[in-house]
Enzyme design. Sequence first.
Site, PDB file in Angstrom:
ATOM      1  CE  LYS A 296      34.815 -14.644   7.701  1.00 59.43           C
ATOM      2  NZ  LYS A 296      33.614 -13.541   7.284  1.00 59.43           N
ATOM      3  CE1 TYR A 384      32.880  -7.396   8.217  1.00 57.20           C
ATOM      4  CE2 TYR A 384      35.423  -8.307   9.478  1.00 57.20           C
ATOM      5  CZ  TYR A 384      33.852  -8.023   9.195  1.00 57.20           C
ATOM      6  OH  TYR A 384      33.291  -7.248  11.261  1.00 57.20           O
TER       7      TYR A 384
HETATM    8  P1  FAS Z   1      25.193 -22.669  19.745  1.00 52.17           P
HETATM    9  O1  FAS Z   1      25.825 -22.653  20.386  1.00 52.17           O
HETATM   10  O2  FAS Z   1      24.808 -21.162  19.234  1.00 52.17           O
HETATM   11  O3  FAS Z   1      23.850 -23.630  20.001  1.00 52.17           O
HETATM   12  C1  FAS Z   1      23.815 -24.664  20.043  1.00 52.17           C
HETATM   13  C2  FAS Z   1      21.934 -25.290  20.541  1.00 52.17           C
HETATM   14  O4  FAS Z   1      22.390 -26.610  20.648  1.00 52.17           O
HETATM   15  C3  FAS Z   1      21.686 -24.138  22.068  1.00 52.17           C
HETATM   16  O5  FAS Z   1      21.184 -23.793  22.050  1.00 52.17           O
HETATM   17  C4  FAS Z   1      22.205 -25.250  23.393  1.00 52.17           C
HETATM   18  O6  FAS Z   1      22.175 -24.916  24.334  1.00 52.17           O
HETATM   19  C5  FAS Z   1      21.763 -26.505  22.411  1.00 52.17           C
HETATM   20  N1  FAS Z   1      22.298 -27.785  23.468  1.00 52.17           N
HETATM   21  C6  FAS Z   1      23.921 -27.884  23.854  1.00 52.17           C
HETATM   22  N2  FAS Z   1      23.615 -29.001  24.254  1.00 52.17           N
HETATM   23  C7  FAS Z   1      22.473 -29.849  24.208  1.00 52.17           C
HETATM   24  C8  FAS Z   1      21.962 -30.936  24.369  1.00 52.17           C
HETATM   25  N3  FAS Z   1      23.171 -31.944  24.506  1.00 52.17           N
HETATM   26  N4  FAS Z   1      20.823 -31.425  23.580  1.00 52.17           N
HETATM   27  C9  FAS Z   1      19.998 -30.460  23.484  1.00 52.17           C
HETATM   28  N5  FAS Z   1      20.225 -29.003  22.864  1.00 52.17           N
HETATM   29  C10 FAS Z   1      21.906 -29.075  23.136  1.00 52.17           C
HETATM   30  N6  FAS Z   1      30.211 -15.353  16.414  1.00 52.17           N
HETATM   31  C11 FAS Z   1      30.866 -14.293  15.549  1.00 52.17           C
HETATM   32  O7  FAS Z   1      30.472 -14.675  14.693  1.00 52.17           O
HETATM   33  N7  FAS Z   1      30.756 -13.593  16.401  1.00 52.17           N
HETATM   34  C12 FAS Z   1      30.652 -13.205  18.181  1.00 52.17           C
HETATM   35  O8  FAS Z   1      31.032 -11.879  18.550  1.00 52.17           O
HETATM   36  C13 FAS Z   1      30.403 -14.303  18.276  1.00 52.17           C
HETATM   37  N8  FAS Z   1      31.013 -13.948  19.893  1.00 52.17           N
HETATM   38  C14 FAS Z   1      30.848 -14.284  20.612  1.00 52.17           C
HETATM   39  C15 FAS Z   1      30.644 -15.317  22.232  1.00 52.17           C
HETATM   40  C16 FAS Z   1      30.468 -15.903  22.479  1.00 52.17           C
HETATM   41  C17 FAS Z   1      30.263 -16.704  24.722  1.00 52.17           C
HETATM   42  C18 FAS Z   1      29.845 -17.497  22.213  1.00 52.17           C
HETATM   43  C19 FAS Z   1      30.015 -19.002  22.915  1.00 52.17           C
HETATM   44  C20 FAS Z   1      30.424 -18.050  20.797  1.00 52.17           C
HETATM   45  C21 FAS Z   1      30.084 -16.908  20.076  1.00 52.17           C
HETATM   46  N9  FAS Z   1      30.296 -16.236  18.250  1.00 52.17           N
HETATM   47  C22 FAS Z   1      30.617 -15.059  17.726  1.00 52.17           C
HETATM   48  C23 FAS Z   1      30.251 -17.712  18.311  1.00 52.17           C
HETATM   49  C24 FAS Z   1      28.748 -18.646  18.187  1.00 52.17           C
HETATM   50  O9  FAS Z   1      28.353 -17.245  17.507  1.00 52.17           O
HETATM   51  C25 FAS Z   1      28.188 -19.169  17.105  1.00 52.17           C
HETATM   52  O10 FAS Z   1      29.012 -19.215  16.039  1.00 52.17           O
HETATM   53  C26 FAS Z   1      26.828 -19.547  17.239  1.00 52.17           C
HETATM   54  O11 FAS Z   1      26.036 -19.460  18.032  1.00 52.17           O
HETATM   55  C27 FAS Z   1      27.234 -21.428  16.354  1.00 52.17           C
HETATM   56  O12 FAS Z   1      25.551 -21.422  16.704  1.00 52.17           O
HETATM   57  P2  FAS Z   1      25.623 -22.833  16.451  1.00 52.17           P
HETATM   58  O13 FAS Z   1      25.921 -24.110  15.720  1.00 52.17           O
HETATM   59  O14 FAS Z   1      23.839 -22.719  16.734  1.00 52.17           O
HETATM   60  O15 FAS Z   1      26.033 -23.665  17.877  1.00 52.17           O
HETATM   61  C1  PHB Z   2      29.796  -8.046  17.403  1.00 49.10           C
HETATM   62  O1  PHB Z   2      29.702  -8.369  18.512  1.00 49.10           O
HETATM   63  O2  PHB Z   2      29.024  -7.002  16.708  1.00 49.10           O
HETATM   64  C2  PHB Z   2      31.019  -8.624  16.627  1.00 49.10           C
HETATM   65  C3  PHB Z   2      31.825  -9.342  17.481  1.00 49.10           C
HETATM   66  C4  PHB Z   2      32.270  -9.740  16.306  1.00 49.10           C
HETATM   67  C5  PHB Z   2      33.481  -9.172  14.952  1.00 49.10           C
HETATM   68  C6  PHB Z   2      32.382  -8.372  14.653  1.00 49.10           C
HETATM   69  C7  PHB Z   2      31.018  -7.932  15.380  1.00 49.10           C
HETATM   70  O3  PHB Z   2      34.027  -9.754  14.782  1.00 49.10           O
END
Ligand code: FAS
Ligand code: PHB
Length: 389
Positions: A296, A384
């Site tokens: 999500k 989902y």
């Molecule tokens: P982001 O964090 O992606 O992007 C924020 C941007 O702002 C970054 O590029 C950063 O460099 C920049 N930034 C930060 N501070 C700043 C500042 N002071 N000035 C300027 N720029 C700045 N979601 C899923 O649905 N499935 C997953 O499997 C999943 N795995 C993840 C694994 C990890 C390690 C993390 C951290 C997150 C994961 N997520 C996953 C969630 C992820 O996908 C986020 O929901 C998604 O990146 C959200 O996107 P943004 O809101 O753009 O934030």
């Molecule tokens: C993926 O990274 O492919 C991923 C991660 C979390 C999920 C599903 C897919 O729940």
Amino acid sequence: MRTKVAIIGGGPSGLLLGQLLMKRGIDNVILERRTRAHVLGRIRAGVLEVGFVELMHQAGVSARMQREGFIHDGIEIAHGERMFRIDFQKLVRRPVVVYGQTEVTRDLYAARDEAGGETIHEAEDVAIHGADGDAPYVTFTKDGEKCRLDCEFIAGCDGFHGASRPTIPANLRREYEKAYPFGWMGVLSETPPANRELIYSCSEHGFALCSMRRENLSRYYVQCPLSDSPDDWPDDRFWDELKRRLPAPVAERLVTGPSIEKSIAPLRSFVSEPMQWGRLFLCGDASHIVPPTGAKGLNTAASDVHYLHSALGAWYDRGDEAELAGYSARALSRIWKAERFSWWMTNLLHRFPEQSGFDLKIQAAELDYLANSTAAQKALAENYVGLPY
Ligand code: FAS
Ligand code: PHB
């Protein structure tokens, strides 16, 4: 410098919002702290809801996703040796699309380049000023030079550790958090996926997830202690542990290979309210975090972007500020349902350190009920694939 909308953060939220605004003729500048290469090097989400896919169409950046993304009509849930399918098409008549966040980000950057959108990378010391007034502006440092960007609105798309959320005065912010006592150890390998669709597995040894990016690029996760680091997980240990947590037929056909990316992500549920303060509006991880169990995170960022893009469009097209005023309440209503679902899926599928015998019996009953109830499966499926925007 001046623009209509200053977007802080060049991740998926900022890039998608920037592209939608440009398509609508609303000028915007993105300030991103890191280099483009660093942003594109992140390996994160993999599953897109239909709403996200439709936003990508609307933004004009869906061509490669249509060619290379996988349409999935279901997922498998494994509990020990038992495995059953949640059939999205039969239950809710909608699929999901498997297409990596890295590719989404790449497509959005390419579209922004083509449209001539301004993105300032390595923008340091970003600070928001006057957000509660009529003339907000953002200051930042670029190549050692202090800069100022005057604007009419600020979109805080800078993730959990960004500068936007803390700009909202602490006495006006309400934060809700739940930290989970484990993380996900994730591996990317150039191997064929173990299964055509994703497998979420609850085993006596802990949670595991089999996902993929392409025919020969697989993504796997195992639940691990928070104290672990990727160095604690040499490839052989990872593959042995993953196989231990999967039904035998899946483990036997699993193709292993060298990891090309290895990382551990902590699991957290977090929401900061409100999502707006004056002319500052938060999107995505800047305001909320979910454990990745329900896929999500990226998808709630997309619905925030949808609501904010619509609100800014109503303002610039016809001076209507009702949607801007109602942005936070509208976004939070969908976010909290995604928080609930992600929390529920995480409790359903993980082993918790303090689980009692009773807790384990309840978890087994929950999974048995899900395996045998169309109503329970329909509830999982509609969450989902994504609740309506
Ligand atoms: P982001 O964090 O992606 O992007 C924020 C941007 O702002 C970054 O590029 C950063 O460099 C920049 N930034 C930060 N501070 C700043 C500042 N002071 N000035 C300027 N720029 C700045 N979601 C899923 O649905 N499935 C997953 O499997 C999943 N795995 C993840 C694994 C990890 C390690 C993390 C951290 C997150 C994961 N997520 C996953 C969630 C992820 O996908 C986020 O929901 C998604 O990146 C959200 O996107 P943004 O809101 O753009 O934030
Ligand atoms: C993926 O990274 O492919 C991923 C991660 C979390 C999920 C599903 C897919 O729940």
